[in-house]
Design a protein around this motif. Structure first.
Motif, PDB file in Angstrom:
ATOM      1  N   TYR B  62       0.765  -1.074   0.081  1.00 54.73           N
ATOM      2  CA  TYR B  62      -0.046  -0.133   0.015  1.00 54.73           C
ATOM      3  C   TYR B  62       0.886   1.243   0.025  1.00 54.73           C
ATOM      4  CZ  TYR B  62      -3.820  -3.410   1.396  1.00 54.73           C
ATOM      5  OH  TYR B  62      -4.661  -4.160   1.358  1.00 54.73           O
ATOM      6  N   SER B  63       2.210   1.095   0.363  1.00 54.66           N
ATOM      7  CA  SER B  63       3.071   2.267   0.580  1.00 54.66           C
ATOM      8  C   SER B  63       4.544   1.733   0.608  1.00 54.66           C
ATOM      9  CB  SER B  63       2.759   2.762   1.945  1.00 54.66           C
ATOM     10  OG  SER B  63       3.495   3.822   2.288  1.00 54.66           O
ATOM     11  N   GLU B  96      -8.239   6.275  -5.617  1.00 55.77           N
ATOM     12  CA  GLU B  96      -7.682   7.315  -4.723  1.00 55.77           C
ATOM     13  C   GLU B  96      -6.576   6.621  -3.640  1.00 55.77           C
ATOM     14  OE1 GLU B  96     -10.430   9.555  -2.481  1.00 55.77           O
ATOM     15  OE2 GLU B  96      -8.954  10.203  -1.083  1.00 55.77           O
ATOM     16  N   ARG B  97      -6.903   5.516  -3.149  1.00 57.61           N
ATOM     17  CA  ARG B  97      -5.988   4.739  -2.321  1.00 57.61           C
ATOM     18  C   ARG B  97      -4.750   4.408  -3.200  1.00 57.61           C
ATOM     19  NH1 ARG B  97      -7.633  -0.172  -0.354  1.00 57.61           N
ATOM     20  NH2 ARG B  97      -5.948  -0.980  -1.675  1.00 57.61           N
ATOM     21  N   TYR B 100      -2.086   6.914  -3.931  1.00 58.20           N
ATOM     22  CA  TYR B 100      -1.092   7.041  -2.827  1.00 58.20           C
ATOM     23  C   TYR B 100       0.097   6.498  -2.968  1.00 58.20           C
ATOM     24  CZ  TYR B 100       0.473   7.472   1.979  1.00 58.20           C
ATOM     25  OH  TYR B 100       1.406   7.559   3.153  1.00 58.20           O
ATOM     26  N   ALA B 252       6.162  13.272   8.994  1.00 56.70           N
ATOM     27  CA  ALA B 252       5.671  11.851   8.572  1.00 56.70           C
ATOM     28  C   ALA B 252       4.021  12.122   8.255  1.00 56.70           C
ATOM     29  CB  ALA B 252       5.818  10.728   9.390  1.00 56.70           C
ATOM     30  N   LEU B 253       3.294  12.647   9.277  1.00 61.09           N
ATOM     31  CA  LEU B 253       1.831  12.933   9.084  1.00 61.09           C
ATOM     32  C   LEU B 253       1.731  13.619   8.122  1.00 61.09           C
ATOM     33  CD1 LEU B 253      -0.808  12.813  11.488  1.00 61.09           C
ATOM     34  CD2 LEU B 253      -0.560  15.074  10.421  1.00 61.09           C
ATOM     35  N   LEU B 254       2.294  14.705   7.779  1.00 64.12           N
ATOM     36  CA  LEU B 254       1.849  15.915   7.054  1.00 64.12           C
ATOM     37  C   LEU B 254       2.207  15.596   5.414  1.00 64.12           C
ATOM     38  CD1 LEU B 254       3.675  19.187   8.729  1.00 64.12           C
ATOM     39  CD2 LEU B 254       1.048  18.513   8.354  1.00 64.12           C
ATOM     40  N   ALA B 256       2.103  12.176   4.398  1.00 68.16           N
ATOM     41  CA  ALA B 256       1.068  11.094   4.026  1.00 68.16           C
ATOM     42  C   ALA B 256      -0.255  12.165   3.641  1.00 68.16           C
ATOM     43  CB  ALA B 256       0.727  10.318   5.166  1.00 68.16           C
ATOM     44  N   GLU B 257      -0.566  13.109   4.392  1.00 70.49           N
ATOM     45  CA  GLU B 257      -1.768  13.785   4.017  1.00 70.49           C
ATOM     46  C   GLU B 257      -1.480  14.649   2.799  1.00 70.49           C
ATOM     47  OE1 GLU B 257      -3.807  14.564   8.444  1.00 70.49           O
ATOM     48  OE2 GLU B 257      -2.644  16.130   7.537  1.00 70.49           O
ATOM     49  N   TYR B 260      -2.175  12.146   0.086  1.00 68.85           N
ATOM     50  CA  TYR B 260      -3.556  11.728  -0.205  1.00 68.85           C
ATOM     51  C   TYR B 260      -4.401  12.780  -0.661  1.00 68.85           C
ATOM     52  CZ  TYR B 260      -4.303   7.010   1.290  1.00 68.85           C
ATOM     53  OH  TYR B 260      -4.342   5.541   1.436  1.00 68.85           O
TER      54      TYR B 260
END
Lengths: 87, 740
Positions: B62-63, B96-97, B100, B252-254, B256-257, B260
């Motif tokens: 997935y990543s 969408e996914r 990513y 890391a969060l930013l 990924a966001e 997406y």
């Protein structure tokens, strides 16, 4: 809009929006992010497994199973409970 | 144009990657493992004119973080092997996914082609994608495909050729991560480019992103490869903190966001209609994930898999054979136990004949005998995997097996291994391939040999028949309960003490069901069976030769026995000369010489390496109630557990004083033997259940765990546990007066 909750507290059939990931998730946080559990995403709690854990949610057009341990790290804002499909 | 183009096939699990791969490469495939890990690696070729397109199927992910072995393997392949083109298979019905991952692949700086797969399903669900627009947003060519129908195959291969040769431009467009992060990336890239060892690295921006994400593997790499690793790592740390201070969230969060967000933007622009939900898939899930029916369905599917595997391989006689019918196992057995030995019987007697017949043929036959079982197990497993049901098994059972450090999918392996009496640990260990989480997989692999496999059944039958004949049914339940309790407890202990670390988080997609494709399933089963033959075969051949040598050497001086046979022959001749009935005299001689030969063999076995070990161990094994004969039988049982019965019966028949006693079945012999009693028998039952997996299982554990150390561990820890349990039973029983 009701009070903020964690994903853990939602019941099957409820719709909510991801608000925040609580700190402390560790490696799981990156995984959840990779699977599309990002802030502002709306999702539906599809069902709970026969023994009450894990939980299945419908998010970004697909089905995702999460253990309750992990669900407890996800802060959500419940949406008005009536829609029967996310988005 | 380059004659050989390497194409890495990447994509989400369940995006139809394997089916498309099969369509592209046809039968031209090789299965192997990525070096050092147990992740399956499939490669295949497709020739177009003078050019060979060499496809490498990367694990579905997935990543590209360092989260799982699959992800690490996929991305290090791209970074280190430098394929000419990446073919990214994208599920059109879940754009969408899937994007990513696409956006992450684009960042790696390798020319890319996107196959918009399962276009048909997307259309059915009212999802209309503007391919031209998608292509311009991504900056790479996009081709619509339907994996199993060859639709788009020609266009896809042509596009891959054009991109590889540079005829078609490919300008991977990457995500803009916002002001703060981009600033940090620029600083980091600069620093990486200045490092003498990293200078000229294919993609400093990608390294910088991974460093900002605090990716452990990338940090390790910098530490190893950079000239000044501390400077780079410190800078990454500083910038990450800076971003956190400015934006209130860590990079890391930013990142990924942003990815997406970018993916959502592309979907917004290219997809004209949101998809309808998959009503049929949902309907099935309402049934099979139901609070009450969920378990019933799992039980049904698991039971059916188990029963069918064994019925198809060794139960139903459906192959026409010699005027009647037989099973696949029957055919293999005939070939290796009758035809081949018959063919070789004519060889000159001696160590070489013994090596070929008793060592090699028996060893290879032992390997091949499992092939039908493994093939049908993989066939049914592929069916369950391909349909999407396996994820539901994991979902329904997760809560139960998690307690023991296992997971839902482990159950399948345990059942196949003999969770329902009569299974086999060899396909059971191989079935752990469905477990993606390395620790869960290893734990499962190490505990399935405790289950009551088919080869333990003859041993159980022998001992129960001799000592517990009145309670046969009860004993089978006791043994089944014991094996489950021991396996689950062992899993728990292993997870606490040996395979430590947090349990892998369980975040799993429940993919939509789809009709399994017969070719995909058949091919997967054939390839995995072939891999078993090739890989396990070599180990087993080695071990069987070793065991043969232990029973064969050192050779004893047989002249005394030869002399006795000669003497008997002389007696016979004299008798005939003196007018005795010739037929009678010959018969009596033959009987006598056979008896002498058996005595000779027995003496040989007793003084062979195995026999010496058996006797040497007697002083220890006595604690658990085992004498040296049992010891030899248990050593032989390492080759295959059912051998315990035959070896034990040989060892005992040898010393029976008269022929009548020696011809008794082993059950009667043990029952009447003064040394034996129900307590010893029960200790032996438990020992046989728990001690070292048979060598085929050990070989398979070696291959599947990727390390001989785990194979060795599986032998040592089970045997130690078996000895402790047997000793406990025997000693406590004796104190309680049960031994009489």
């Amino acid at each position: 809009m009701s009070n903020p909750k964690t994903l853990l507290e939602l019941k099957a059939g409820e719709t909510a929006v991801i608000k925040k990931m609580l700190p402390g998730g560790g490696a799981i946080r990156q995984r959840l992010l990779d699977m599309g559990v990002t802030r502002g995403t709306e999702f539906l709690v599809e069902r709970v497994a026969p023994l009450g854990d894990p939980v299945e949610i419908f998010i970004k057009g697909y089905h995702l199973a999460i253990r309750k341990n992990e669900a407890a790290f996800i802060d959500v804002t419940p949406a008005a409970a009536k829609s029967n499909g996310a988005k | 144009m380059k004659p050989h183009i390497a194409i890495a096939v990447a994509g989400n699990p369940n995006a139809g990657k394997t089916t498309l791969f099969n369509t592209l490469t046809g039968s031209n495939q090789r299965v192997g493992n990525y070096p050092g890990v147990t992740v399956e690696k499939i490669e295949g070729d497709c020739r177009i004119g003078d050019t060979t397109l060499h496809f490498i199927d990367l694990p579905g992910t997935y990543s590209l973080t360092a989260y799982s072995q699959d992800e690490v393997v996929a991305r290090s392949f791209i970074v280190e092997e430098k394929p000419d083109v990446i073919l990214n298979v994208v599920d059109a019905s879940n754009l969408e996914r899937n994007l990513y991952l696409t956006l992450q692949l684009a960042e790696m700086g390798v020319p890319m082609v996107v196959a918009l797969n399962m276009h048909d399903i997307a259309r059915q669900r009212n999802i209309h994608i503007d391919i031209t627009k998608l292509s311009s947003y991504l900056g790479v060519p996009v081709v619509a495909t339907i994996g199993h129908k060859k639709e788009g195959k020609g266009e896809l291969t042509q596009t891959l050729l054009d991109v590889a040769s540079g005829k078609k431009s490919c300008e991977n467009k990457t995500v803009h991560y916002g002001h703060e992060i981009e600033k940090a990336l620029k600083v980091l890239s600069c620093c990486i480019e200045k490092d003498e060892n990293l200078k000229g690295h294919r993609n400093p921006r990608w390294l910088s992103i991974k460093l900002l994400e605090q990716d452990s593997k990338t940090r390790e790499r910098i530490q190893l490869e950079a000239k000044g690793p501390t400077a780079i790592l410190d800078l990454a740390e500083k910038n990450a903190t800076l971003v956190l201070d400015q934006e209130g969230e860590d990079p890391a969060l930013l990142i990924a966001e942003h990815r997406y967000g970018h993916a959502a933007g592309i979907v917004q622009a290219c997809v004209s209609q949101r998809g309808d939900r998959q009503t049929l898939s949902d309907a099935i899930d309402i049934l099979v994930c139901n609070r009450f029916l969920g378990f019933a369905f799992v039980a049904l599917v698991v039971y059916a898999t188990f029963t069918l595997t064994f019925a198809l391989a060794d139960g139903w006689e459906y192959i026409p054979w010699d005027g009647g019918w037989t099973t696949p196992v029957g055919v293999f057995g005939w070939f290796f136990e009758e035809w081949l030995p018959g063919l070789l019987q004519g060889m000159a007697d001696g160590p070489f004949k013994s090596l070929v017949l008793d060592g090699c043929v028996a060893g290879v036959g032992g390997v091949m005998g499992f092939v039908p079982l493994i093939f049908f197990m993989f066939l049914l497993l592929a069916l369950i995997e391909d349909s999407g049901y396996i994820a539901r098994i994991a979902f329904v059972l997760d809560r139960v097996l998690r307690v023991f450090g296992l997971q839902g999918k482990s159950l399948m392996s345990m059942i196949i291994s003999g969770g329902i009496a009569g299974g086999c640990a060899v396909p059971g260990v191989m079935a752990t391939r469905t477990l993606r989480e390395e620790k869960d997989r290893l734990t499962t692999m190490l505990v399935v040999p405790f289950m009551n496999c088919g080869a333990k059944m003859p041993v159980y039958a022998m001992l129960i028949g001799a000592f517990f004949a009145a309670h046969q049914g009860l004993m089978m339940w006791v043994l089944a309960g014991l094996s489950w309790s021991i396996a689950l407890t062992a899993a728990l202990v292993l997870r606490k003490a040996v395979i430590k670390g947090e349990q892998t988080p369980f975040v799993m997609e429940l993919p939509p069901y789809h009709m399994p494709r017969p070719m995909t399933i058949l091919r997967s089963a054939l390839e995995r069976s072939w891999m078993y033959m090739r890989k396990a075969g070599t180990v087993i051949l080695g071990v069987s030769i070793l065991i043969w040598a232990m029973m064969y050497f050192p050779r004893m001086d047989t002249s005394a026995y030869d002399a006795r046979i000669e003497a008997a022959e002389a007696t016979m001749k004299t008798a005939i000369e003196n007018g005795a009935d010739e037929e009678k005299a010959t018969a009596s001689f033959e009987e006598e010489s056979t008896a002498i030969q058996v005595e000779c063999d027995s003496a040989q076995l007793r003084q062979s390496i195995a026999g010496r070990m058996g006797r040497g161990l007697e002083s220890i094994s006595q604690v658990a109630g085992f004498d040296w004969r049992t010891n030899i039988a248990l050593v032989g049982g390492f080759a295959a557990k059912e051998v315990v019965v035959s070896t034990l019966s040989t060892a005992y028949s040898m010393e029976m004083s008269n022929d009548e006693e020696a011809e008794q079945p082993i059950t009667e012999m043990l029952k009447n033997h003064p040394d034996w009693n129900p307590l010893k028998a029960f200790a032996l039952l438990v020992f046989v259940m728990v001690y070292a997996p048979c060598m085929v299982t050990v070989a398979v554990i070696w291959r599947e765990s990727g390390s001989w150390k785990w194979a060795a561990f599986s032998v040592v820890y089970t045997t130690t546990l078996a000895f402790i349990l047997a000793t406990l039973i025997y000693q406590v029983g004796k104190v309680l007066g049960l031994g009489a």
